[in-house]
Structures are given as C-alpha cells and as structure tokens.
Design a protein around this motif. Structure first.
Motif, short mmCIF file in Angstrom:
data_model
loop_
_atom_site.label_atom_id
_atom_site.label_comp_id
_atom_site.label_asym_id
_atom_site.label_seq_id
_atom_site.Cartn_x
_atom_site.Cartn_y
_atom_site.Cartn_z
N LEU A 25 0.83 -1.19 -0.08
CA LEU A 25 0.04 -0.05 0.09
C LEU A 25 0.95 1.19 -0.15
O LEU A 25 0.48 2.33 -0.50
N GLN A 76 -6.25 -0.19 -5.80
CA GLN A 76 -6.00 0.72 -4.78
C GLN A 76 -5.04 1.75 -5.13
O GLN A 76 -4.58 2.81 -4.35
N SER A 87 -13.07 0.29 -2.94
CA SER A 87 -11.78 0.93 -2.10
C SER A 87 -11.65 0.05 -0.59
O SER A 87 -12.85 -0.22 -0.12
N SER A 88 -10.62 -0.20 -0.59
CA SER A 88 -10.05 -0.93 0.49
C SER A 88 -9.37 -0.19 1.72
O SER A 88 -9.38 1.14 1.47
N ASN A 309 -13.45 -3.49 2.01
CA ASN A 309 -13.05 -4.22 0.85
C ASN A 309 -13.74 -5.23 0.40
O ASN A 309 -14.75 -5.67 1.10
N GLY A 460 -11.14 6.60 -4.33
CA GLY A 460 -10.12 5.73 -3.55
C GLY A 460 -9.71 6.64 -2.43
O GLY A 460 -9.40 7.75 -2.44
#
Length: 487
Positions: A25, A76, A87-88, A309, A460
C-alpha cells in the motif's frame, strides 16, 4: 516441513504478510495502474503441475512478488479512476483477516450466533447512517443482509418479487404464466442476468425509455409499457429504479416510479450500488427521495465507496417474508432448537447459497474505525475533487462535459471538430487506450446517445487533488497526441 502450519509458524509468516501488505500500500503508486500483462503471460510463468511436496511459504511470497504482482491491476492505486472505486482500507483488511482466522460458516444462527447477530447490528447501523426507512431494520418486518455483490442482491429481490406476484406459487410450482421485470436502458446488466437465472427470460426483462437529457427512466413510458403488457396477459413482478447508474450516475425518479408500481402491484427494487453510501452525508440524502414511501428492497455496496474491501453488499427489504418464503428449505441436518424456536434469524434463507462468510466483521471494523464523521469526510472529499475536475473540463474548449455529475463520477470527451460520430468515437477510444497503456492512470468509458464518453470515477482513499490534476494533464497530453496524429 510439518504437515500443518503451526501457530508459531503462522505468527511468523503472518507478520510478514501484514508487512508485505503495508509495504504494498505504501509503494502502490510506483506501479503502472493497469497491468501490462498480455493474455496467458501469468499462466505461462507458473508451473504446469501442482507440487508433489510442500514448499516453504517464502517461495509463495517470492512468486507473489515476481510473478503475480506484475499481472495485478492496482485498484488501490491513487490514479485508478476506472469503473467505480473498489476501495479497501486498513480496518477492512484487518476485519477480513479476523473473519478468515475465525473460519466461521454462518449459514444458520446456531453455527455461530455472533456471526448472525453482529450482522443484524451493522446493517441496522448502516441503515441509520444512510437515513433509510426504519422499516428496513432487522427488528421490524423488514431487515438487512450482507451479500457478496449487488448482482446477487438483485437476484434475491427478484425471487422475492416473483414469489409475491405469484401468490406464493413460484417456490412450489415454478413459473407458470408470463412475469415481467422493468428496467431502463441505463440499468445494470445484472438485472437481465437475474431474469435469465430465475427463468423468465431476457425477453421479459422489459426496457423502458430513458429521458434523453437526464438518462433517467421515464415514468410515463413505464406506465404505458406495463399497461400494454398487462393487457397482453403479463404479470408485472418488479421495477428496478437506479440511483446512480453505472454508465453516468443518472438517478431515476424513484417516487414517480413507485406510484406506477403501486398502481400495478409491482415490487420496487432500488439499485443504489454505487451511490447509496453517499447518503451518509446529510446534504446528499436527497438521493433517498421516494425510498421511504415506495421501496420494497434497496441495495448498496460499501465495497465501492465506503472503504470496505470487496466483497460487501447490503440488501434491505421492507418485508422479508416473501424472500424467506421463496428461499427457505430446511433439511433435517440443519434442524436445531434455535431455528425451531423462531426467535433467531437464519441468513441462509436470505441468499442463494447456503454457506456464508463472516463479512460483518470487516464492515463493523470500518464503521468503528472511521465513525460517521470519518465516512462523511471521505465521501465529501471525493465529491469535491470530482466537482473541481468537472469545472476544469468545462472551462476547456477542447472538451465536452456531461453535466450530470452530482457525486464522484465525471463523464467527458474530447471534441473532434469536423469528424463524424464514428470517427470521433474511434479517436476518443484511441485516447483511452493510450492513457491506460501508459500506466499513469486508468479510465473506463461509456456510450451516451451513441457518443463515446470517458469516465473518471474518484473515491479511492489514497487519491489526492494532485492525482486528479495529474490525470487531467495526462488526458490533455494524450488527446493532443491523437489529434496531431490525425492531422
């Protein structure tokens, strides 16, 4: 190597996996947004046969890094603007991890009471946060359930609608006679697929004209089409109103469509898969107009814009009885005293499959971490960035803007003076392919009134103003390149 991973081994490798995700990430912006892999490339890089002997987890992580990751399109990535956000978030990922660790199969209350009861709490919480009808609460005649996707939710709603329309005969006798479902040209394709699955056929998923300006379903055309079908012997089972269509986020007039449904006894299903979560902001709650008075079922996806998610879709019903009657089957091996008491919810009767994951954990984690305040801030930031992008496009004479953009999606296209519609569409698609091939960003497209439009969807969690401005600069640059190449 031991046959099973021990708790100590799991602890060590688990920490490495969490670190890998955190590092991913952190560095996701360094990757091309859309995977450059060609068809078959990932498969060719993997062994053709399974291993005879177990391998260390280090080998799995190494192949993940060197073989799998190059074939990943990075949803992401802060410059992922295609489709809708998926979107996580950290809390959602951790909630999913907890669900996997517990390994619960929550088909009935007795197989894990907490799995069921936490779900009833979080769907009630979310209904409250979105300002949905109190009748959607699980302590009322209605209730909510977490499904895997809006496609599954709409299928369940259609089954319930058909059960009601048939007077309860569909579950036992099957489809006898003609039942119809009404959508617009902008409705998600999952409704037609649902019609095929339940057996009414695509021809009975009737397409209502959309307003040429707003792209919303026309209530007058709906009334006329239902009237003609009824005269021909059909039974109108369901109308699907969309709040935020996939193509352009057009919003159907739910109240006006609800009046037609009430007139003919049809079930009103509201598909708010993308847009529904925006109602967490009071100033955007106008999207619920007509829902309180007319909706029999309502669906929205926290896994799109609400930081939860994939997969996590919530379906609410004003009356759960038709759904349960349509889906409930109780074989002997599932009988238990709690079910027999009638005091519990068995969510197996609220979905197509029997088995179900503990999805409520990730939604619960997200709601608790962000709170209403944090969720509203996230939605408002996406709306504001989309509005700024739209303003910049509107001010640029080289581009046309589709003016309906109340949420996080903006539709626009380059202007191609002197080109036919077909050539202009081809030129716009050339811009899209060059943009996506570049790896700088990822857009998708749609067609409106025969014209190709580009879609830029913001939402996002990592997307900032700079990413949006960089996207516009890249769009302008590739548009100039295509225009220069045609001149």
């Amino acid at each position: 190597m031991s046959e099973h991973m021990t708790p100590e081994e799991f602890r060590a490798h688990g920490k490495r996996v969490v670190d890998w995700i955190a590092d991913y990430l952190t560095r996701v912006e360094s990757y091309p947004v859309r995977s450059p892999s060609r068809p078959g490339e990932v498969r060719a890089a993997l062994p053709g046969h399974p291993p005879e002997h177990g391998e260390p987890f280090d080998a799995v992580l190494a192949d993940l890094e060197h073989t799998i990751l190059p074939g990943v399109t990075h949803w992401q990535h802060p410059s992922f603007f295609a489709y809708f956000p998926c979107s996580s978030s950290g809390p959602g990922i951790l909630g999913d991890l907890l669900s996997a660790g517990l390994g619960v199969q929550g088909m009935v209350w007795a197989t894990s009471p907490a799995c069921t009861e936490l779900e009833t709490v979080v769907v009630d919480w979310l209904a409250e946060l979105l300002g949905l009808p109190t009748g959607f609460r699980t302590d009322s005649a209605g209730g909510g359930v977490i499904q895997d996707s809006a496609s599954s939710a709409s299928l369940v709603a259609l089954l319930a609608a058909l059960h009601r329309a048939s007077g309860g005969k569909i579950a036992t006798e099957g489809i006898t006679g003609r039942y119809t479902v009404y959508v617009s040209s902008q409705t998600h394709s999952s409704l037609e697929k649902a019609g095929r699955i339940v057996g009414i056929g695509s021809n009975n998923v009737r397409v209502v004209e959309a307003d040429p300006d707003t792209l919303a379903m026309d209530p007058a055309q709906l009334r006329a089409l239902i009237g003609a079908d009824v005269a021909a012997g059909a039974v109108p089972a369901m109308v699907c109103a969309t709040v935020g269509t996939t193509s352009t986020t057009a919003i159907d007039p739910v109240a006006a469509l609800g009046e037609v449904c009430r007139e003919y006894g049809a079930w009103l299903h509201v598909d708010a898969a993308y847009a529904g979560v925006a109602a967490v902001c009071p100033e955007l709650r106008w999207i619920n107009e007509g829902v309180h008075e007319y909706a029999d079922s309502y669906v929205t996806n926290p896994h799109k814009w609400l930081l939860t998610n994939f997969d996590c879709t919530v379906l609410w019903l004003a009356d759960r009885e038709p759904m349960i009657d349509a889906l409930a089957i109780l074989p002997e091996y599932l009988r238990n005293s709690a079910t027999e008491s009638g005091e519990v919810i068995d969510y197996r009767d609220w979905q197509v499959p029997l088995g179900r994951r503990f999805r409520a954990l990730k939604l619960w984690s997200v709601l608790r971490w962000y709170g209403a305040e944090g969720l509203r801030a996230h939605i408002r930031r996406g709306v504001a960035l989309a509005a700024e992008f739209a303003d910049l496009v509107r001010a640029d004479a080289d581009f046309a803007l589709l003016e309906h953009h109340p949420l996080g999606l903006v539709c626009f296209r380059p202007r191609w003076p002197g080109l036919s519609d077909a050539d202009a569409g081809a030129a716009t698609m050339a811009v899209l392919e060059r943009l996506n091939d570049s790896g700088e960003l990822y857009l998708s497209h749609t067609k409106v009134r025969g014209e190709v439009w580009l879609r830029l969807a913001i939402g996002g969690p990592a997307t900032e103003r700079g990413h949006v401005l960089d996207a516009l600069a890249a769009i302008r640059r590739f548009t100039r390149a295509v225009r220069d190449g045609r001149s």
